[in-house]
Design a protein around this motif. Structure first.
Motif, mmCIF file in Angstrom:
data_model
loop_
_atom_site.group_PDB
_atom_site.id
_atom_site.type_symbol
_atom_site.label_atom_id
_atom_site.label_comp_id
_atom_site.label_asym_id
_atom_site.label_seq_id
_atom_site.Cartn_x
_atom_site.Cartn_y
_atom_site.Cartn_z
ATOM 1 N N SER A 28 3.849 -42.323 27.840
ATOM 2 C CA SER A 28 4.254 -43.664 27.460
ATOM 3 C C SER A 28 5.343 -44.089 28.439
ATOM 4 O O SER A 28 5.709 -43.328 29.342
ATOM 5 N N TYR A 29 5.864 -45.298 28.263
ATOM 6 C CA TYR A 29 6.862 -45.811 29.201
ATOM 7 C C TYR A 29 7.998 -46.483 28.438
ATOM 8 O O TYR A 29 7.809 -47.013 27.345
ATOM 9 N N LEU A 44 18.824 -38.640 24.621
ATOM 10 C CA LEU A 44 18.324 -38.146 23.328
ATOM 11 C C LEU A 44 16.855 -37.738 23.403
ATOM 12 O O LEU A 44 16.441 -36.755 22.775
ATOM 13 N N LEU A 45 16.057 -38.486 24.165
ATOM 14 C CA LEU A 45 14.652 -38.113 24.331
ATOM 15 C C LEU A 45 14.526 -36.772 25.047
ATOM 16 O O LEU A 45 13.709 -35.920 24.670
ATOM 17 N N PHE A 74 11.260 -34.408 25.328
ATOM 18 C CA PHE A 74 10.488 -35.297 26.178
ATOM 19 C C PHE A 74 10.763 -35.012 27.648
ATOM 20 O O PHE A 74 11.887 -34.664 28.037
ATOM 21 N N LYS A 75 9.749 -35.185 28.465
ATOM 22 C CA LYS A 75 9.925 -35.256 29.908
ATOM 23 C C LYS A 75 10.145 -36.722 30.240
ATOM 24 O O LYS A 75 9.312 -37.579 29.899
ATOM 25 N N VAL A 76 11.253 -37.029 30.897
ATOM 26 C CA VAL A 76 11.613 -38.408 31.195
ATOM 27 C C VAL A 76 11.814 -38.541 32.700
ATOM 28 O O VAL A 76 12.659 -37.869 33.272
ATOM 29 N N ARG A 77 11.021 -39.407 33.310
ATOM 30 C CA ARG A 77 11.035 -39.542 34.788
ATOM 31 C C ARG A 77 11.221 -41.014 35.170
ATOM 32 O O ARG A 77 10.537 -41.897 34.643
ATOM 33 N N GLU A 84 8.995 -43.156 32.772
ATOM 34 C CA GLU A 84 7.826 -42.518 32.154
ATOM 35 C C GLU A 84 8.326 -41.474 31.173
ATOM 36 O O GLU A 84 9.173 -40.645 31.515
ATOM 37 N N ILE A 85 7.827 -41.518 29.946
ATOM 38 C CA ILE A 85 8.245 -40.549 28.931
ATOM 39 C C ILE A 85 7.003 -39.843 28.387
ATOM 40 O O ILE A 85 6.039 -40.478 27.992
ATOM 41 N N THR A 86 7.053 -38.522 28.402
ATOM 42 C CA THR A 86 5.925 -37.722 27.916
ATOM 43 C C THR A 86 6.423 -36.779 26.839
ATOM 44 O O THR A 86 7.285 -35.928 27.090
ATOM 45 N N SER A 87 5.896 -36.936 25.645
ATOM 46 C CA SER A 87 6.327 -36.096 24.527
ATOM 47 C C SER A 87 5.606 -34.766 24.559
ATOM 48 O O SER A 87 4.515 -34.648 25.136
ATOM 49 N N PRO A 88 6.202 -33.721 23.980
ATOM 50 C CA PRO A 88 5.570 -32.400 23.977
ATOM 51 C C PRO A 88 4.171 -32.440 23.379
ATOM 52 O O PRO A 88 3.950 -33.005 22.306
#
Length: 286
Positions: free
Chosen positions: A40-41, A274-275, A280-283, A30-34
């Motif tokens: 998004s995923y 890089l994200l 980005f929050k990446v989970r 799961e990726i969440t941009s500021p």
């Protein structure tokens, strides 16, 4: 024909830790941009795999259903894709396969592709040598391979989601004009000369993929005798850097399911690292 050419290309581009690098074992993130409320995923694919090893998990299908579009490395739903590939697949400057190898090497290649692959090499005479990697993998894989990308395109169609590309076909095809054609042929000959080793390496790669160990997968690809061979910058790292701002822009427009070769995920210069550096929050999703 279109499916075959796209799978060939995507596989080749993919074969060839800091505090931000991923430590979790997962292909789905799961990726969440500021500033974005809806995530998004990001999913790591393997571009050619036997049906027995292929799997689309329930969690993957669930995350895809929560998005409004699918972003692959290139837009594989573009009706003009096949024509574009046919137009850009040939070598530049009048190069031909016979000019890149000795007479003996050409004869060996012709015999191998006829006897072991079942195709005449003459049809690839003017094509960028990496194109030969596709039919070669018919001799490596004991199956009719399946494509994650095409399966995702089909799932997107069912939920009426648009399919887009992170980069263009021309950008991808241009990579193989920057890598000397002779180097590309050398890799092919090396694989033919060591098929048992190539089969073992690919088997190890599939095992790591199924175990979702993306950093181990990345390390194997970097050490491969049949992969990037000194061309990591153009085939992997520079593309990762170019993709991150594009991913940020695409994700800001609508929730998106991104799917790229799993080799792009791991390491401190990979997409996940890089994200995170980009805010980005990446989970990991299991």
């Amino acid at each position: 024909m279109k499916r075959s050419l796209l799978s060939i290309f995507l596989f080749t581009t993919s074969l060839f830790a800091s505090a931000q690098a991923p430590t979790e074992n997962s292909l789905l993130w799961e990726i969440t941009s500021p500033g974005q409320a809806k995530p998004s995923y990001l999913f790591g694919t393997i571009h050619l795999i036997c049906p027995a090893d292929f799997s689309l998990s329930d969690s993957l299908k669930a995350t895809l259903s929560r998005t409004q579009q699918v972003a692959l490395e290139i837009d594989m739903d573009d009706p003009g894709m096949l024509a574009g590939m046919m137009k850009s697949m040939n070598m530049t400057d009048g190069n031909e396969l016979k000019k890149l190898v000795t007479e003996q090497e050409y004869a060996r290649l012709a015999k191998f592709y006829k006897d072991s692959v079942g195709v005449g090499i003459a049809m690839f005479e003017k094509a960028k040598p990496f194109i030969l990697m596709g039919p070669l993998f018919n001799a490596v894989l004991a199956c009719q391979p399946q494509s994650y990308e095409m399966s995702l395109v089909e799932l997107a169609a069912k939920q009426k989601s648009e399919v887009i590309g992170i980069e263009t076909l021309d950008e991808q095809m241009a990579i193989f004009d920057t890598i000397p054609y002779k180097e590309q042929v050398k890799t092919i000959i090396s694989m033919i000369d060591s098929l048992p080793q190539a089969r073992k390496e690919f088997s190890n790669l599939v095992a790591l993929y199924k175990s979702q160990k993306i950093n181990d997968l990345y390390n194997l690809m970097m050490a491969s005798n049949y992969g990037m061979d000194g061309n990591e910058e153009v085939m992997l790292f520079s593309r990762n850097l170019k993709w991150v701002p594009r991913i940020r822009k695409i994700a800001a427009e609508k929730p998106t399911f991104f799917a790229v070769g799993a080799g792009h995920l791991g390491g401190d210069r990979g997409i996940i690292s890089l994200l995170r550096k980009d805010g980005f929050k990446v989970r990991a999703i299991n």
